[in-house]
Structure formats: C-alpha cells, structure tokens
Design a protein around this motif. Structure first.
Motif, PDB file in Angstrom:
ATOM      1  N   MET A   1      82.819  -0.497  48.539  1.00 55.67           N
ATOM      2  CA  MET A   1      83.896  -1.454  48.347  1.00 55.67           C
ATOM      3  C   MET A   1      83.413  -2.751  47.698  1.00 55.67           C
ATOM      4  O   MET A   1      84.114  -3.342  46.879  1.00 55.67           O
TER       5      MET A   1
ATOM      6  N   HIS B   1      86.689  -8.397  48.052  1.00 52.72           N
ATOM      7  CA  HIS B   1      87.481  -7.260  48.505  1.00 52.72           C
ATOM      8  C   HIS B   1      88.168  -7.578  49.842  1.00 52.72           C
ATOM      9  O   HIS B   1      87.561  -8.200  50.720  1.00 52.72           O
TER      10      HIS B   1
ATOM     11  N   CYS C   1      93.373   4.003  46.285  1.00 49.18           N
ATOM     12  CA  CYS C   1      92.431   3.173  47.033  1.00 49.18           C
ATOM     13  C   CYS C   1      92.360   3.644  48.480  1.00 49.18           C
ATOM     14  O   CYS C   1      93.388   3.823  49.140  1.00 49.18           O
TER      15      CYS C   1
ATOM     16  N   CYS D   1      95.645  -2.077  53.791  1.00 46.95           N
ATOM     17  CA  CYS D   1      95.388  -3.333  53.091  1.00 46.95           C
ATOM     18  C   CYS D   1      96.604  -4.251  53.135  1.00 46.95           C
ATOM     19  O   CYS D   1      97.721  -3.838  52.775  1.00 46.95           O
TER      20      CYS D   1
ATOM     21  N   CYS E   1      98.016   0.369  43.596  1.00 47.38           N
ATOM     22  CA  CYS E   1      96.921   0.818  44.462  1.00 47.38           C
ATOM     23  C   CYS E   1      96.958   2.323  44.744  1.00 47.38           C
ATOM     24  O   CYS E   1      96.041   2.846  45.372  1.00 47.38           O
TER      25      CYS E   1
ATOM     26  N   CYS F   1      88.335  -2.848  43.493  1.00 48.53           N
ATOM     27  CA  CYS F   1      89.660  -3.321  43.891  1.00 48.53           C
ATOM     28  C   CYS F   1      90.482  -3.634  42.650  1.00 48.53           C
ATOM     29  O   CYS F   1      89.965  -4.211  41.680  1.00 48.53           O
TER      30      CYS F   1
END
Length: 331
Positions: free
Chosen positions: A237, A251, A291, A297, A304, A320
């Motif tokens: 990440m 991130h 993701c 998130c 995403c 990201c």
C-alpha cells in the motif's frame, strides 16, 4: 552493499476452496545495516513473506518471483541443503510465537547448545566448553542474567518474555547479516519491549546487522526503522522513509494505522472509541474487486473499483487512486 533483492514476488496458497493469491507482485530491497519495517494487520502476508525468504514454506504454498536473491545469489535455484546453510550462518529469524518453536521435551541448555557454532577450528576437547561459554554470554546479552536455572528449564517453564529472549540468543549465535524479527515484542511488557528494541538497535549500529522488522504497530516500527513498507491483503500500500511515512502518509490505510495508536490520542475524550477502519480484513476467497481497501476506505469513490497502480514520488511509493494531501493527513 545490497543483501536482499526481491522483485515481483507472488505467493499462492492451496485451500479447500481452491488456489488463492496471498501476496501479489511484492518487491523489496534491503541493504547491509538497514532496518526495514514491514507493517500491516493480521492476514496481510507479512509472515508468509518471511517464510518464503527462508524457504520454510509448506506444500500448499507456491512461490514465484522475477528475482529473489541473497548477496547476488539466486535463492530460487538453491537446494534445500544450501538454504539450510544460509539460514544457519547468514540469515536468522525470530518467530512470532517462540514458545511453540522450542522442543517441549528438551531442556533450554541443550537446545541453545545445538544452535551454537561448532568451533571446528578449535581442539575437540575445548569445543564444548567454548560453546557453553558463548551460550551464557548470549543469554546475558539479551538480558537473562540468571542463566543456571534457565539452562536446566524446559520451554513450558519459561515466561513469554524469557522464550522471546532465548530465541533471540539463538538468532545471535552465528552473527547473522540479516535478522527477520516477526512480531518479536508481542505479549511482552513495555519494559521488555523496550529492551528488545534497544538490543536490536545496538546490534544494527555496532554489528551492521540488517533487520527486517515485522509488526502491526506502525508507530513503534517507524521510530526504529530507516524504511517502512505497509501491506494489506497481500498488496503493497505504501513504502518509503519511516519519518515521512509517520508524518505525511499518502495512503488512507497508513493514516488509519497511525491514528489507531494510543500515543496519538492524547486529546481523546474519556470513554470514547478509538479511530478505526470499519469492517475487517477479508478472507482470501473473498478479496474485493479493484482496490483491496475499497470496502473499508472512508475516501472510496467510484474509480476505486479499478485496481490502482503503484506510483512513486521522490522515493515514496503508494498504491492509491486518490492519495492523501497534507491537509487530509492533519485533519
């Protein structure tokens, strides 16, 4: 001098439900004398990575990589005997549950002597005495001053902290170039944790020993490491210098790990909940599309659902679509 070079390492696991990715295209470079922190929640693939480096994976684990080399030598083509020789002399590991790695039917003294160097250059009548002296010296070095009762004890008679220190003494016996420390302070009191950190830091500075420090505590690891890599669900990440990771994360997952630390919450009202990401780490057979952090998130958007690529900025890498700004990280 570069010791460990990992490029696009992928680990797959055979399960009753099929074969699933546990770690995908992970890259890492570790130089001599460097402390590198590997951080993430349970199930991120940290321990699997450590076992893949050492070559102690089981039959259900499948490892592939574009490059997995140690000091210029390809570890993927090494025979089991060569891997064992490497582990015995140059790479040592402190396992996550040290008590379970010790033989419950053998005394600590016998197991510690078995892990000692053989001293083949010495006369045969002096070898045992030298190994015993080295064992006692190492126990004192890791903070176990009362060595006589400990050497006679069985593993089940030790406390968790003593078992950690015994495993650390075994790891130090061959003066390795790299120590892989997998959660070496789990279950220890704060004073014992500080002693382990100081000892590893001393070995790094005086012996130029490289350390791969695996933990879930980003704040503690960042204080002791030169570089930090954050893992989640088998994906890298974020990675970069520890100071920048801890002060300017890019991130949302890194930000969440930092905010969940108790020491970061000095102004938190009494009896209020700690900041935490909703949900839990998904199982391998139900990894989200796009993701990996998407369903949890707080900043997720429509884009995403597409897998983000790793981007790099001044040596700071992150995966990201919408990296955090300075304003986001301080709010």
């Amino acid at each position: 001098m570069q010791l460990l070079d990992i490029r696009n390492l992928t680990i797959e696991l055979d399960t009753p439900h099929g074969r699933y990715l546990a770690l995908e295209r992970f890259s890492l470079k570790l130089s001599e004398g460097e402390i590198h922190g590997l951080v993430g929640e349970s199930g991120s693939g940290k321990s699997l990575l450590a076992k893949a480096i050492l070559g102690i994976t089981d039959r259900r684990t499948h490892v592939q990589a574009d490059r997995l080399s140690w000091n210029g030598h390809n570890m993927l083509t090494m025979s089991p005997a060569q891997r064992r020789e490497l582990m015995a002399n140059e790479i040592a590991m402190i396992f996550q549950e040290p008590a379970s790695c010790l033989d419950p039917g053998a005394r600590i003294g016998a197991q510690l002597l078995e892990a000692m160097p053989r001293f083949d250059a010495e006369p045969w009548w002096q070898r045992k005495q030298k190994r015993q002296a080295l064992a006692i010296k190492l126990l004192h070095k890791v903070g176990l001053k009362e060595h006589k009762p400990l050497l006679r004890a069985f593993p089940w008679e030790l406390s968790e902290g003593e078992a950690h220190k015994v495993m650390l003494a075994m790891a130090l016996s061959h003066k390795p170039k790299l120590i892989i420390a997998d959660e070496p302070t789990t279950g220890l009191e704060s004073s014992d944790q500080a002693k382990i950190f100081r000892l590893l830091d001393k070995m790094n500075k005086l012996g130029n020993v490289a350390i791969l420090f695996i933990s879930h505590d980003l704040e503690s690891v960042a204080q002791w490491s030169h570089q930090v890599t954050v893992l989640y669900c088998g994906h890298l990440m974020e990675s970069g210098r520890s100071k920048r990771i801890s002060t300017q994360p890019m991130h949302p997952y890194t930000q969440a790990l930092l905010q969940s630390a108790l020491t970061m919450q000095s102004s938190l009202p009494s009896k209020s909940d700690l900041p935490a990401l909703r949900g839990a780490v998904p199982p391998l057979q139900h990894l989200p599309v796009g993701c990996r952090l998407g369903p949890r998130c707080p900043y997720a958007r429509r884009e995403c659902v597409k897998p983000p690529t790793i981007r790099s900025q001044s040596g700071h890498a992150y995966r990201c679509h919408f990296p955090l700004t300075d304003k986001d990280t301080t709010s």
